[in-house]
Design an enzyme around this catalytic site. Structure first.
Site, PDB file in Angstrom:
ATOM      1  N   MET A  10       1.578   0.708  -1.375  1.00  9.77           N
ATOM      2  CA  MET A  10       2.929   1.300  -1.431  1.00  9.77           C
ATOM      3  C   MET A  10       3.828   0.465  -2.347  1.00  9.77           C
ATOM      4  O   MET A  10       4.769  -0.133  -1.884  1.00  9.77           O
ATOM      5  CB  MET A  10       3.501   1.393  -0.010  1.00  9.77           C
ATOM      6  CG  MET A  10       2.667   2.270   0.907  1.00  9.77           C
ATOM      7  SD  MET A  10       3.022   2.036   2.664  1.00  9.77           S
ATOM      8  CE  MET A  10       2.103   0.529   3.031  1.00  9.77           C
ATOM      9  N   GLN A  52       8.579   9.948   2.951  1.00 11.35           N
ATOM     10  CA  GLN A  52       9.882   9.342   2.692  1.00 11.35           C
ATOM     11  C   GLN A  52      10.881  10.394   2.218  1.00 11.35           C
ATOM     12  O   GLN A  52      11.991  10.508   2.760  1.00 11.35           O
ATOM     13  CB  GLN A  52       9.751   8.243   1.630  1.00 11.35           C
ATOM     14  CG  GLN A  52       8.979   7.018   2.050  1.00 11.35           C
ATOM     15  CD  GLN A  52       8.808   6.048   0.888  1.00 11.35           C
ATOM     16  OE1 GLN A  52       8.937   6.416  -0.287  1.00 11.35           O
ATOM     17  NE2 GLN A  52       8.523   4.788   1.197  1.00 11.35           N
ATOM     18  N   THR A  83       5.301  -3.921   1.633  1.00 12.84           N
ATOM     19  CA  THR A  83       6.381  -3.066   1.148  1.00 12.84           C
ATOM     20  C   THR A  83       7.628  -3.386   1.946  1.00 12.84           C
ATOM     21  O   THR A  83       7.543  -3.604   3.165  1.00 12.84           O
ATOM     22  CB  THR A  83       6.038  -1.571   1.303  1.00 12.84           C
ATOM     23  OG1 THR A  83       7.248  -0.786   1.294  1.00 12.84           O
ATOM     24  CG2 THR A  83       5.322  -1.297   2.607  1.00 12.84           C
ATOM     25  N   ASN A  84       8.772  -3.415   1.283  1.00  5.00           N
ATOM     26  CA  ASN A  84      10.037  -3.605   1.991  1.00  5.00           C
ATOM     27  C   ASN A  84      10.474  -2.334   2.701  1.00  5.00           C
ATOM     28  O   ASN A  84      10.813  -2.340   3.876  1.00  5.00           O
ATOM     29  CB  ASN A  84      11.130  -4.046   1.011  1.00  5.00           C
ATOM     30  CG  ASN A  84      11.006  -5.470   0.550  1.00  5.00           C
ATOM     31  OD1 ASN A  84      11.529  -6.391   1.166  1.00  5.00           O
ATOM     32  ND2 ASN A  84      10.304  -5.670  -0.566  1.00  5.00           N
ATOM     33  N   CYS A 196      12.379  -5.146  -3.204  1.00  7.76           N
ATOM     34  CA  CYS A 196      11.344  -4.134  -3.362  1.00  7.76           C
ATOM     35  C   CYS A 196      10.181  -4.844  -4.010  1.00  7.76           C
ATOM     36  O   CYS A 196      10.378  -5.600  -4.984  1.00  7.76           O
ATOM     37  CB  CYS A 196      11.824  -2.971  -4.225  1.00  7.76           C
ATOM     38  SG  CYS A 196      10.499  -1.815  -4.649  1.00  7.76           S
ATOM     39  N   THR A 197       8.985  -4.623  -3.504  1.00  4.38           N
ATOM     40  CA  THR A 197       7.855  -5.424  -3.975  1.00  4.38           C
ATOM     41  C   THR A 197       7.494  -5.146  -5.431  1.00  4.38           C
ATOM     42  O   THR A 197       6.776  -5.936  -6.043  1.00  4.38           O
ATOM     43  CB  THR A 197       6.625  -5.210  -3.076  1.00  4.38           C
ATOM     44  OG1 THR A 197       6.358  -3.818  -2.935  1.00  4.38           O
ATOM     45  CG2 THR A 197       6.866  -5.821  -1.695  1.00  4.38           C
ATOM     46  N   GLU A 198       7.994  -4.035  -6.006  1.00  4.63           N
ATOM     47  CA  GLU A 198       7.749  -3.775  -7.432  1.00  4.63           C
ATOM     48  C   GLU A 198       8.779  -4.433  -8.351  1.00  4.63           C
ATOM     49  O   GLU A 198       8.527  -4.555  -9.555  1.00  4.63           O
ATOM     50  CB  GLU A 198       7.746  -2.266  -7.708  1.00  4.63           C
ATOM     51  CG  GLU A 198       6.489  -1.543  -7.308  1.00  4.63           C
ATOM     52  CD  GLU A 198       6.451  -1.214  -5.836  1.00  4.63           C
ATOM     53  OE1 GLU A 198       5.348  -1.007  -5.306  1.00  4.63           O
ATOM     54  OE2 GLU A 198       7.532  -1.160  -5.221  1.00  4.63           O
TER      55      GLU A 198
END
Length: 238
Positions: A10, A52, A83-84, A196-198
């Site tokens: 994710m 989501q 994932t946050n 956010c992990t991205e």
């Protein structure tokens, strides 16, 4: 060494960074040929994203609960939800789970407090910035959390979903993020959480005039430290 259960996908772009960071941390601490004991369960992000967008958070929580239990059955000693945003359903994920969840917001708050910072800006998806589940978890640790205004939140969210989760990194988007960060600092942020992990695929510490807190790296490092027994789980707020 405890077995780290990575619940990823994710997106897989950031989950790949988790795997790299976890193993780099183990190698740095133990040296030689050491690597981490891990189990990875990767979901199909297209399905999660539809949940989501449709506000089907109960369904998403049930899916992550199934995935977490699969990690437990595979031998994981604890779960790292990569994932946050999906920490919105952390409570549902933990239903009936016999192993702990290393909560990303708790690990992040511990790092912010250790840096002596009280007022921090938060970047993330529109869900993470706009809804209370993440901000309130940070605030419960004694942090004053600032989020960008609506126009900047929309920009940050769009870049995450239209570019970063697809592995697209655009210089123009980096400049746009720098502007958002600068405005958070002008509003009083003493540091900025890349929540956010991205986001760490796009910007780093060099893109902010204040300390930054990259949640992917912080979470991965906290997981390794717990797996190696050098720290306990971050204390959840009371």
């Amino acid at each position: 060494m405890k077995v780290i259960g990575l619940l990823g996908g994710m997106s897989w772009e950031s989950s790949a960074q988790y795997y790299r960071l976890v193993n780099e941390r183990v190698k740095a601490v133990l040296g030689g040929f050491h690597s981490a004991h891990t189990v990875l369960y990767s979901v199909d992000f297209a399905e999660i994203e539809r949940m989501q967008a449709g506000g089907r958070w109960d369904d998403a929580g049930a899916e992550l609960n199934r995935a977490a239990k699969a990690l437990e059955a595979a031998g994981a000693d604890f779960v790292v939800l990569c994932t946050n945003t999906m920490h919105k359903v952390a409570d549902r994920l933990e239903d009936g789970l016999g192993i702990p969840l290393l909560h990303l917001a708790d690990a992040t708050a511990a790092a912010v407090r250790a840096a002596g910072i009280h007022r921090v800006g938060l970047l993330g998806t529109g869900f993470t910035m706009g809804q209370p589940f993440y901000r309130e978890r940070l605030a419960a640790h004694g942090l004053d959390v600032l989020v960008p205004p609506a126009e900047d939140r929309e920009l940050v969210h769009r870049v995450i979903y239209d570019e970063l989760v697809l592995g697209v990194v655009e210089p123009a988007s980096r400049e746009a993020y720098r502007g958002v960060i600068a405005r958070l600092v002008e509003a009083g942020a003493e540091g900025v959480i890349y929540g956010c992990t991205e986001i760490e695929l796009l910007v780093g510490p060099e893109d902010a005039p204040v300390p930054t807190f990259p949640t992917t790296r912080l979470h991965a490092e906290a997981a390794v430290d717990y797996a190696l027994g050098t720290t306990s789980l971050p204390v959840p707020p009371t």
